[in-house]
Design a protein around this motif. Structure first.
Motif, PDB file in Angstrom:
ATOM      1  N   TYR A  32       0.790  -1.220   0.000  1.00 23.96           N
ATOM      2  CA  TYR A  32       0.000   0.000   0.000  1.00 23.96           C
ATOM      3  C   TYR A  32       0.826   1.275   0.000  1.00 23.96           C
ATOM      4  O   TYR A  32       1.769   1.410   0.770  1.00 23.96           O
ATOM      5  N   ALA A  33       0.419   2.219  -0.839  1.00 25.97           N
ATOM      6  CA  ALA A  33       0.769   3.606  -0.574  1.00 25.97           C
ATOM      7  C   ALA A  33      -0.124   4.069   0.572  1.00 25.97           C
ATOM      8  O   ALA A  33      -1.268   3.614   0.701  1.00 25.97           O
ATOM      9  N   MET A  34       0.389   4.947   1.413  1.00 27.87           N
ATOM     10  CA  MET A  34      -0.356   5.411   2.582  1.00 27.87           C
ATOM     11  C   MET A  34      -0.478   6.921   2.557  1.00 27.87           C
ATOM     12  O   MET A  34       0.430   7.627   2.079  1.00 27.87           O
ATOM     13  N   GLY A  35      -1.575   7.400   3.081  1.00 27.53           N
ATOM     14  CA  GLY A  35      -1.769   8.842   3.107  1.00 27.53           C
ATOM     15  C   GLY A  35      -2.549   9.302   4.313  1.00 27.53           C
ATOM     16  O   GLY A  35      -3.186   8.511   5.014  1.00 27.53           O
ATOM     17  N   TRP A  36      -2.475  10.595   4.548  1.00 24.76           N
ATOM     18  CA  TRP A  36      -3.260  11.265   5.581  1.00 24.76           C
ATOM     19  C   TRP A  36      -4.062  12.379   4.925  1.00 24.76           C
ATOM     20  O   TRP A  36      -3.517  13.145   4.125  1.00 24.76           O
ATOM     21  N   PHE A  37      -5.317  12.431   5.286  1.00 28.17           N
ATOM     22  CA  PHE A  37      -6.215  13.504   4.897  1.00 28.17           C
ATOM     23  C   PHE A  37      -6.768  14.120   6.172  1.00 28.17           C
ATOM     24  O   PHE A  37      -6.676  13.538   7.247  1.00 28.17           O
ATOM     25  N   ARG A  38      -7.380  15.278   6.051  1.00 26.13           N
ATOM     26  CA  ARG A  38      -8.043  15.889   7.194  1.00 26.13           C
ATOM     27  C   ARG A  38      -9.309  16.594   6.753  1.00 26.13           C
ATOM     28  O   ARG A  38      -9.446  16.990   5.595  1.00 26.13           O
ATOM     29  N   GLN A  39     -10.211  16.722   7.704  1.00 32.91           N
ATOM     30  CA  GLN A  39     -11.478  17.399   7.433  1.00 32.91           C
ATOM     31  C   GLN A  39     -11.837  18.273   8.612  1.00 32.91           C
ATOM     32  O   GLN A  39     -12.071  17.771   9.723  1.00 32.91           O
ATOM     33  N   PRO A  41     -14.409  21.184  10.391  1.00 34.23           N
ATOM     34  CA  PRO A  41     -15.862  21.388  10.390  1.00 34.23           C
ATOM     35  C   PRO A  41     -16.301  22.291   9.246  1.00 34.23           C
ATOM     36  O   PRO A  41     -15.728  23.373   9.047  1.00 34.23           O
ATOM     37  N   GLY A  42     -17.296  21.837   8.504  1.00 34.07           N
ATOM     38  CA  GLY A  42     -17.844  22.634   7.422  1.00 34.07           C
ATOM     39  C   GLY A  42     -17.007  22.664   6.161  1.00 34.07           C
ATOM     40  O   GLY A  42     -17.346  23.378   5.214  1.00 34.07           O
ATOM     41  N   LYS A  43     -15.934  21.895   6.136  1.00 31.72           N
ATOM     42  CA  LYS A  43     -15.053  21.896   4.976  1.00 31.72           C
ATOM     43  C   LYS A  43     -14.959  20.498   4.381  1.00 31.72           C
ATOM     44  O   LYS A  43     -15.280  19.502   5.023  1.00 31.72           O
ATOM     45  N   GLU A  44     -14.475  20.437   3.162  1.00 27.72           N
ATOM     46  CA  GLU A  44     -14.275  19.156   2.507  1.00 27.72           C
ATOM     47  C   GLU A  44     -13.008  18.488   3.033  1.00 27.72           C
ATOM     48  O   GLU A  44     -12.095  19.144   3.527  1.00 27.72           O
ATOM     49  N   ARG A  45     -12.982  17.179   2.886  1.00 29.44           N
ATOM     50  CA  ARG A  45     -11.779  16.440   3.258  1.00 29.44           C
ATOM     51  C   ARG A  45     -10.656  16.830   2.300  1.00 29.44           C
ATOM     52  O   ARG A  45     -10.849  16.877   1.087  1.00 29.44           O
ATOM     53  N   GLU A  46      -9.479  17.073   2.843  1.00 30.51           N
ATOM     54  CA  GLU A  46      -8.375  17.520   2.016  1.00 30.51           C
ATOM     55  C   GLU A  46      -7.119  16.683   2.242  1.00 30.51           C
ATOM     56  O   GLU A  46      -6.886  16.168   3.336  1.00 30.51           O
ATOM     57  N   PHE A  47      -6.334  16.589   1.202  1.00 30.52           N
ATOM     58  CA  PHE A  47      -5.078  15.864   1.246  1.00 30.52           C
ATOM     59  C   PHE A  47      -4.086  16.574   2.158  1.00 30.52           C
ATOM     60  O   PHE A  47      -3.970  17.805   2.127  1.00 30.52           O
ATOM     61  N   VAL A  48      -3.359  15.793   2.954  1.00 30.35           N
ATOM     62  CA  VAL A  48      -2.310  16.333   3.814  1.00 30.35           C
ATOM     63  C   VAL A  48      -0.947  15.838   3.347  1.00 30.35           C
ATOM     64  O   VAL A  48      -0.058  16.625   3.075  1.00 30.35           O
ATOM     65  N   THR A  49      -0.797  14.528   3.260  1.00 33.26           N
ATOM     66  CA  THR A  49       0.491  13.950   2.892  1.00 33.26           C
ATOM     67  C   THR A  49       0.315  12.509   2.468  1.00 33.26           C
ATOM     68  O   THR A  49      -0.677  11.861   2.835  1.00 33.26           O
ATOM     69  N   SER A  50       1.272  12.000   1.701  1.00 38.26           N
ATOM     70  CA  SER A  50       1.248  10.590   1.311  1.00 38.26           C
ATOM     71  C   SER A  50       2.671  10.078   1.134  1.00 38.26           C
ATOM     72  O   SER A  50       3.623  10.856   1.000  1.00 38.26           O
ATOM     73  N   MET A  51       2.757   8.769   1.134  1.00 40.46           N
ATOM     74  CA  MET A  51       4.048   8.107   0.993  1.00 40.46           C
ATOM     75  C   MET A  51       3.873   6.873   0.135  1.00 40.46           C
ATOM     76  O   MET A  51       2.873   6.158   0.272  1.00 40.46           O
ATOM     77  N   SER A  52       4.846   6.600  -0.702  1.00 42.15           N
ATOM     78  CA  SER A  52       4.799   5.411  -1.544  1.00 42.15           C
ATOM     79  C   SER A  52       4.915   4.143  -0.704  1.00 42.15           C
ATOM     80  O   SER A  52       5.301   4.187   0.463  1.00 42.15           O
ATOM     81  N   ALA A  53       4.608   3.019  -1.321  1.00 43.92           N
ATOM     82  CA  ALA A  53       4.653   1.732  -0.628  1.00 43.92           C
ATOM     83  C   ALA A  53       6.060   1.420  -0.120  1.00 43.92           C
ATOM     84  O   ALA A  53       6.222   0.814   0.943  1.00 43.92           O
ATOM     85  N   GLY A  55       8.250   3.704   0.677  1.00 42.14           N
ATOM     86  CA  GLY A  55       8.720   4.765   1.559  1.00 42.14           C
ATOM     87  C   GLY A  55       9.712   5.701   0.906  1.00 42.14           C
ATOM     88  O   GLY A  55      10.211   6.612   1.555  1.00 42.14           O
ATOM     89  N   MET A  56       9.974   5.497  -0.367  1.00 49.33           N
ATOM     90  CA  MET A  56      11.003   6.300  -1.037  1.00 49.33           C
ATOM     91  C   MET A  56      10.498   7.663  -1.484  1.00 49.33           C
ATOM     92  O   MET A  56      11.305   8.569  -1.702  1.00 49.33           O
ATOM     93  N   SER A  57       9.200   7.799  -1.647  1.00 49.29           N
ATOM     94  CA  SER A  57       8.644   9.063  -2.135  1.00 49.29           C
ATOM     95  C   SER A  57       7.591   9.581  -1.166  1.00 49.29           C
ATOM     96  O   SER A  57       6.776   8.802  -0.664  1.00 49.29           O
TER      97      SER A  57
END
Length: 126
Positions: A32-39, A41-53, A55-57
């Motif tokens: 799996y590639a892994m990521g973090w999103f956040r949401q 109150p009153g806003k859409e879920r947004e991308f925060v960060t991600s990492m390749s399977a 871990g190199m990127s």
């Protein structure tokens, strides 16, 4: 069935640090590639960060670049989000997502795709 479980949220003051953890079970974590999103109150879920399977990127939203760091420990099936210099605008529910594919692709992924955790609340007081 894949299970994704976040932990580590809480209430902190502006300028503080916090580390979130996300553990994946039910499938080979290193697929799996892994990521973090956040949401917020009153806003859409947004991308925060991600990492390749591997871990190199890694990829970061501009709003967190230089303050947040994503890392992963494949033997422990865990990905971390270390958050430094927290600001009140970082207040949100933080979600972890596991998705087969590239870390880059998580930046624009369909939010109906992937395997998501239930979220963990981060509140930053001023």
């Amino acid at each position: 069935q894949v299970h994704v479980l976040e932990s580590g949220g809480g209430l902190v003051q502006a300028g503080d640090s916090l580390r979130l953890s996300c553990t994946v079970s039910g499938r080979t974590f290193s697929d799996y590639a892994m990521g973090w999103f956040r949401q917020a109150p009153g806003k859409e879920r947004e991308f925060v960060t991600s990492m390749s399977a591997t871990g190199m990127s890694t990829y970061y939203a501009n709003s967190v670049k230089g303050r947040f760091t994503i890392s992963r420990d494949n033997p422990r099936n865990t990905v971390y989000l270390t958050m430094n210099s927290l600001k009140p605008e970082d207040t949100a529910v933080y979600y972890c997502v596991a998705r087969v594919g590239t870390g880059r692709a998580l930046q624009t992924m369909d939010l109906n795709d992937g395997d998501w955790g239930q979220g963990t609340q981060v509140t930053v007081s001023s």
